[in-house]
Design a protein around this motif. Sequence first.
Motif, mmCIF file in Angstrom:
data_model
loop_
_atom_site.group_PDB
_atom_site.id
_atom_site.type_symbol
_atom_site.label_atom_id
_atom_site.label_comp_id
_atom_site.label_asym_id
_atom_site.label_seq_id
_atom_site.Cartn_x
_atom_site.Cartn_y
_atom_site.Cartn_z
ATOM 1 N N MET A 38 -2.966 -22.461 36.258
ATOM 2 C CA MET A 38 -3.040 -21.230 37.318
ATOM 3 C C MET A 38 -3.356 -19.978 36.624
ATOM 4 O O MET A 38 -4.133 -19.034 37.074
ATOM 5 C CB MET A 38 -1.842 -21.237 38.256
ATOM 6 C CG MET A 38 -1.715 -22.446 39.145
ATOM 7 S SD MET A 38 0.245 -22.611 39.821
ATOM 8 C CE MET A 38 0.265 -21.127 40.727
ATOM 9 N N ALA A 39 -2.823 -19.923 35.366
ATOM 10 C CA ALA A 39 -3.130 -18.666 34.553
ATOM 11 C C ALA A 39 -4.501 -18.439 34.404
ATOM 12 O O ALA A 39 -5.106 -17.364 34.388
ATOM 13 C CB ALA A 39 -2.083 -18.561 33.433
ATOM 14 N N LEU A 40 -5.197 -19.613 34.034
ATOM 15 C CA LEU A 40 -6.778 -19.549 33.419
ATOM 16 C C LEU A 40 -7.466 -19.398 34.682
ATOM 17 O O LEU A 40 -8.537 -18.751 34.876
ATOM 18 C CB LEU A 40 -7.188 -20.899 32.616
ATOM 19 C CG LEU A 40 -6.377 -21.047 31.529
ATOM 20 C CD1 LEU A 40 -6.781 -22.407 30.630
ATOM 21 C CD2 LEU A 40 -6.741 -19.906 30.564
ATOM 22 N N MET A 41 -7.030 -19.963 36.055
ATOM 23 C CA MET A 41 -7.784 -19.767 37.022
ATOM 24 C C MET A 41 -7.863 -18.501 37.531
ATOM 25 O O MET A 41 -8.853 -17.848 37.953
ATOM 26 C CB MET A 41 -7.434 -20.820 38.312
ATOM 27 C CG MET A 41 -7.761 -22.230 38.158
ATOM 28 S SD MET A 41 -9.455 -22.496 37.918
ATOM 29 C CE MET A 41 -9.434 -22.751 36.070
ATOM 30 N N GLU A 42 -6.599 -17.765 37.303
ATOM 31 C CA GLU A 42 -6.424 -16.376 38.042
ATOM 32 C C GLU A 42 -7.501 -15.430 36.875
ATOM 33 O O GLU A 42 -8.045 -14.634 37.487
ATOM 34 C CB GLU A 42 -4.822 -16.137 37.622
ATOM 35 C CG GLU A 42 -4.547 -15.033 38.553
ATOM 36 C CD GLU A 42 -3.282 -14.667 38.516
ATOM 37 O OE1 GLU A 42 -2.530 -15.399 38.977
ATOM 38 O OE2 GLU A 42 -2.731 -13.330 38.310
ATOM 39 N N LEU A 43 -7.472 -15.803 35.756
ATOM 40 C CA LEU A 43 -8.406 -15.043 34.749
ATOM 41 C C LEU A 43 -9.758 -15.108 35.178
ATOM 42 O O LEU A 43 -10.571 -14.464 35.292
ATOM 43 C CB LEU A 43 -8.146 -15.375 33.416
ATOM 44 C CG LEU A 43 -8.800 -14.668 32.228
ATOM 45 C CD1 LEU A 43 -8.690 -13.232 32.219
ATOM 46 C CD2 LEU A 43 -8.923 -15.610 30.956
ATOM 47 N N GLN A 44 -10.060 -16.376 35.476
ATOM 48 C CA GLN A 44 -11.439 -16.701 35.786
ATOM 49 C C GLN A 44 -11.936 -15.915 37.120
ATOM 50 O O GLN A 44 -12.921 -15.470 37.339
ATOM 51 C CB GLN A 44 -11.881 -18.416 36.136
ATOM 52 C CG GLN A 44 -13.065 -18.746 36.382
ATOM 53 C CD GLN A 44 -13.399 -19.921 36.782
ATOM 54 O OE1 GLN A 44 -12.605 -20.658 37.022
ATOM 55 N NE2 GLN A 44 -14.570 -20.612 36.302
#
Length: 659
Positions: free
Chosen positions: A178-184
């Motif tokens: 989820m953290a990476l998707m948020e960054l994307q």
Amino acid sequence: MISLTQTSFLNGACISRAHARRLSDSRTRRPSSVKMAAVNSSSSSDHHRAGQDKKSAFMADSAAMRENAAAAAAAASSSTPVVVEEKESTMAGGARDVYGEDAATEDQFVTPWTLSVASGYTLLRDPNHNKGLAFTEKERDAHYLRGLLPPTVVSQELQVKKMMHSFRKYQVPLQRYMALMELQEGNSKLFYKLLIDNVEELLPVVYTPTVGEACQKYGSIFRRPQGLFISLREKGKILEVLRNWPEKNIQVIVVTDGERILGLGDLGCQGMGIPVGKLSLYTALGGVRPSACLPVTIDVGTNNDELLKDEFYIGLRQRRATGQEYSELLHEFMTAVKQIYGEKVLVQFEDFANHNAFDLLAKYSPTHLVFNDDIQGTASVVLAGLISALKLVGGSLADHKFLFLGAGEAGTGIAELIALEISKQTKTPVEEARKNIWLVDSKGLIVSSRKESLQHFKKPWAHEHEPVRNLIDAVKAIKPTVLIGSSGAGRTFTKEVVETMASLNKRPVILALSNPTSQSECTAEQAYTWSQGRAIFASGSPFPAVEFEGKTFTPGQANNAYIFPGFGLGLIMSGAIRVHDDMLLAASEALASQVTEENYKKGLIYPPFTNIRKISARIAAAVAAKAYELGMATRLPQPQDLVKYAESCMYSPSYRNYR
Ligand SMILES: O=C([O-])CC(=O)C(=O)O
Ligand SMILES: [Mg+2]
């Protein structure tokens, strides 16, 4: 601030159309070194579909297909000249970006654009241009950012360091996802830089296995939509739906209908995580620019009762449409895609169930640039692993005996590509080459006495043999040198199976391909321990290194992620209009050639992912070379050094300077 931005991103007053056109024209002015090629996007070759044989359809081929595609390519390279490539280096002094970026942006030449007056606030919320604290003092002045950011200015490198620092604090894989998707969603360039710089660590999060869990829980973790959702409700309107997507210059579409997500089964609309994840890899591993990537989920319902009852489920609440209703929707999609993006858009089919996957590939291979990752991508990566495994076990492919557990997309796809390679090497007919390849499905060994009741894609594998009901008996009867699991059923390579393989072979080759980790046929630890450290092992999902009797064994990851990003880049950079089996073979050979002596010494049959961009460039070059050789490439003239050219085409996630 005046900015060029997409229609869906309007914020502030639009300026006059004439002014917009003038600015837009100057933005898209061709730099002098831009190469030209003649392409007629209207040249379709639907009529070439005739004559496709279902049996060979997984890799639609060969002579007829080649002729047809070559004819289509020739027709496609005959009229209206269009810009076919832009290189960053050629752009200096050329067209300028929205925010006055001084290097070319990846979205150069995208149309249509609308001019709007954007605020700094909007800029911070535009993932394609946001740089967060990395906006310089000058940029903050020029783009209305004063006060919207704290005073500190940091480099992108420091941002990466900080992101990794906070990422590592999350212990739960789904939180990391989820953290990476948020960054994307917030800062696309930083996301890709993070992924490229830390590929080994982040791959298992944005991709297999964590993406599988994310799909299972997609409804409850859903925050912002990613990709394009096309459901039965959009029937008759798919062209309009595609036009709603903000990017216009699409080069790769990954599409799923969610019916067979990894080895997890029917996840319906929640399968969207897969196209999103695959396309992140297209960019990070293969260098295809993010704005050219379109994730699509076709929602025809789901037969997953749990999801249908789940209050957070995001898809249509109905059982799957089948038959004519299904094929009409898919056909409308495939037609619309070609109409809107032209002949050279690559459509990658992903995680369809067997009964649709083979038929879709057979139906659209002759008319569209299509690739089934589960059939062809997996086949290509496994063949590469086998070619390199020969360095450790000796002999040629023709000297080996292969046994598969699983006779679906991956199993029959791999089997056929091995047979094609053997046939090519030994100059024997492919039917002959198939004889050393055996498949087991849920009913036992596939033998000729079962031929009548077999699905068409299993029939070529029905050899003469007495019936054998299960895997262990098949191992004992066939005595394979290579055992490949592709059934989606976890822990099916039991201790007895692995021990029997080890008793039959000095170095048994064991590939446990099913994903995610829970569905792997055995773990790396089991493979090494039960074979007393003699197995040459690779798996679809990653496993950590294993200590056995004082030695460290590092398992390889036989995942199509090695292939599809470079394969796709090769198709795009050559302007290929069809996929051909020989391109898959070329990709396998290119990947196998990247395994070093040092890798072999560690028992590895794949190179580490750390160098994946270099590897992808080589795969792309091999695929493009094959496209040119087969007359299927439309980007002319052929670049002299295809590897260098592939590297030069790759997207860079470094921030641009906004003037
Ligand atoms: O997604 C992956 O890791 C590999 C793949 O295509 C599948 O298992 O369906
Ligand atoms: Mg897949």
